[in-house]
Design a protein around this motif. Sequence first.
Motif, mmCIF file in Angstrom:
data_model
loop_
_atom_site.group_PDB
_atom_site.id
_atom_site.type_symbol
_atom_site.label_atom_id
_atom_site.label_comp_id
_atom_site.label_asym_id
_atom_site.label_seq_id
_atom_site.Cartn_x
_atom_site.Cartn_y
_atom_site.Cartn_z
ATOM 1 N N TYR A 11 0.847 -1.192 0.000
ATOM 2 C CA TYR A 11 0.000 0.000 0.000
ATOM 3 C C TYR A 11 0.882 1.241 0.000
ATOM 4 C CZ TYR A 11 -3.866 -3.043 1.403
ATOM 5 O OH TYR A 11 -4.803 -4.044 1.448
ATOM 6 N N VAL A 12 0.495 2.241 -0.801
ATOM 7 C CA VAL A 12 1.154 3.541 -0.756
ATOM 8 C C VAL A 12 0.077 4.606 -0.609
ATOM 9 C CG1 VAL A 12 1.193 3.927 -3.282
ATOM 10 C CG2 VAL A 12 2.926 4.990 -1.802
ATOM 11 N N PHE A 13 0.381 5.663 0.177
ATOM 12 C CA PHE A 13 -0.633 6.662 0.545
ATOM 13 C C PHE A 13 -0.184 8.094 0.214
ATOM 14 C CE2 PHE A 13 -0.956 3.107 3.571
ATOM 15 C CZ PHE A 13 -2.290 2.746 3.419
ATOM 16 N N PRO A 14 0.080 8.422 -1.039
ATOM 17 C CA PRO A 14 0.427 9.812 -1.350
ATOM 18 C C PRO A 14 -0.827 10.682 -1.396
ATOM 19 C CG PRO A 14 0.263 8.565 -3.371
ATOM 20 C CD PRO A 14 0.015 7.589 -2.240
ATOM 21 N N ASN A 15 -0.661 12.006 -1.173
ATOM 22 C CA ASN A 15 -1.796 12.860 -1.513
ATOM 23 C C ASN A 15 -1.688 13.209 -2.992
ATOM 24 O OD1 ASN A 15 -0.202 15.246 -1.890
ATOM 25 N ND2 ASN A 15 -0.444 15.850 0.253
ATOM 26 N N TYR A 16 -2.720 13.864 -3.509
ATOM 27 C CA TYR A 16 -2.788 14.089 -4.952
ATOM 28 C C TYR A 16 -1.578 14.878 -5.450
ATOM 29 C CZ TYR A 16 -4.055 15.960 -9.470
ATOM 30 O OH TYR A 16 -4.022 16.314 -10.787
ATOM 31 N N GLU A 17 -1.218 15.963 -4.765
ATOM 32 C CA GLU A 17 -0.117 16.796 -5.221
ATOM 33 C C GLU A 17 1.201 16.035 -5.209
ATOM 34 O OE1 GLU A 17 1.895 21.191 -4.364
ATOM 35 O OE2 GLU A 17 0.458 20.350 -2.925
ATOM 36 N N GLU A 18 1.448 15.278 -4.142
ATOM 37 C CA GLU A 18 2.675 14.492 -4.050
ATOM 38 C C GLU A 18 2.759 13.477 -5.183
ATOM 39 O OE1 GLU A 18 2.396 14.798 0.833
ATOM 40 O OE2 GLU A 18 1.888 12.931 -0.209
ATOM 41 N N ALA A 19 1.641 12.796 -5.436
ATOM 42 C CA ALA A 19 1.613 11.762 -6.467
ATOM 43 C C ALA A 19 1.749 12.362 -7.861
ATOM 44 C CB ALA A 19 0.313 10.970 -6.357
ATOM 45 N N ALA A 20 1.123 13.517 -8.071
ATOM 46 C CA ALA A 20 1.210 14.166 -9.379
ATOM 47 C C ALA A 20 2.643 14.602 -9.673
ATOM 48 C CB ALA A 20 0.255 15.358 -9.435
ATOM 49 N N LEU A 21 3.325 15.172 -8.680
ATOM 50 C CA LEU A 21 4.710 15.590 -8.872
ATOM 51 C C LEU A 21 5.609 14.393 -9.178
ATOM 52 C CD1 LEU A 21 5.123 18.204 -5.988
ATOM 53 C CD2 LEU A 21 5.270 18.676 -8.441
ATOM 54 N N LEU A 22 5.422 13.304 -8.461
ATOM 55 C CA LEU A 22 6.301 12.147 -8.614
ATOM 56 C C LEU A 22 6.092 11.461 -9.960
ATOM 57 C CD1 LEU A 22 8.458 10.515 -7.031
ATOM 58 C CD2 LEU A 22 6.609 8.973 -6.345
ATOM 59 N N THR A 23 4.846 11.383 -10.409
ATOM 60 C CA THR A 23 4.532 10.656 -11.644
ATOM 61 C C THR A 23 4.560 11.537 -12.884
ATOM 62 O OG1 THR A 23 2.147 11.034 -11.392
ATOM 63 C CG2 THR A 23 3.083 9.033 -10.378
#
Length: 312
Positions: free
Chosen positions: A192-204
């Motif tokens: 399981y991974v729990f990023p918030n939207y902004e964190e996930a958008a930046l990383l991907t």
Amino acid sequence: MSHPSYTIVGAAILDILARPVDASVFAAGSVPAETVALHTGGDAMNEACVLADLGADVHLVSKVGRDPAGEMVLHACSRRNIDAAFVGVSSDIPTGTNIVLVDPKGERSFITAPGSTLRQFYPADVPDAALRPGGILCFASIFVSPHFGNRELAFLFSKAKAAGMTVCADMTKRKKGETVRDMADCLSLLDYVFPNYEEAALLTGESDPDRIADAFLACGTRHVVIKAGSRGCYVCTPDRRFWSPAYARARCIDTTGAGDTFTGCFLYALGHGLPTADCARFANAGASLCIEQTGAVGAGKDLQEILKRAGL
């Protein structure tokens, strides 16, 4: 059924919170605040407190200084029945302390101390004895500790997997322009991974939630739970994806610790065998209690209210 133990790895610090505060403080020099408070904080400490308040068996792996702030963190662990046997105490590094300025809408700005334990936490500070067979490990959070890069995290997660643990991680914003490909080795080992939207958008590098989730799933992550604030969360697996809405009647005064509370509640529900959809509802409900109070911890003290808000 028996319930697992939880090993939570990461920062345990103090937060000095002031709310409400806006940019006028820099022009005026002095402004009144409705609340100025001192709380324990840090991603791992917050998650551990939520789990302990819910009655879980929690083991914290962190580092503090040999100073009054460190004593406050350890005292809070004792008071909440959090096992602090794996919390190292350093005579050379001060305990991390954040100044948290909360604006009138409940959003936060942080002032941190890079030379403190917040940024001086190392792989050697995580002993093998903390990896408890059959338990749940959560690294909270990726990118907070600069000494835990992709390779170090992959090594830790591999050892946890070998111990039969369910491996999870929370996340904060990337610090050095990392991409999901740069972190693929450790992400491939996550249940399981729990990023918030902004964190996930930046990383991907993606903006669409489905494409964000696809990027994590392509690395081998088994469950992607994207925290989306007032929208709730978006849960994705190779076979299923769905939105779980936030509790609509929450009154937000401070978002400090809401993401950590969400993760702690999700882990609690997961450890109790709830289906993924119910874990998401339970986590959203716990986060809704967190934002109604000042500071990061305390939401886990009212299990019945969480269950009521979650409709469980």
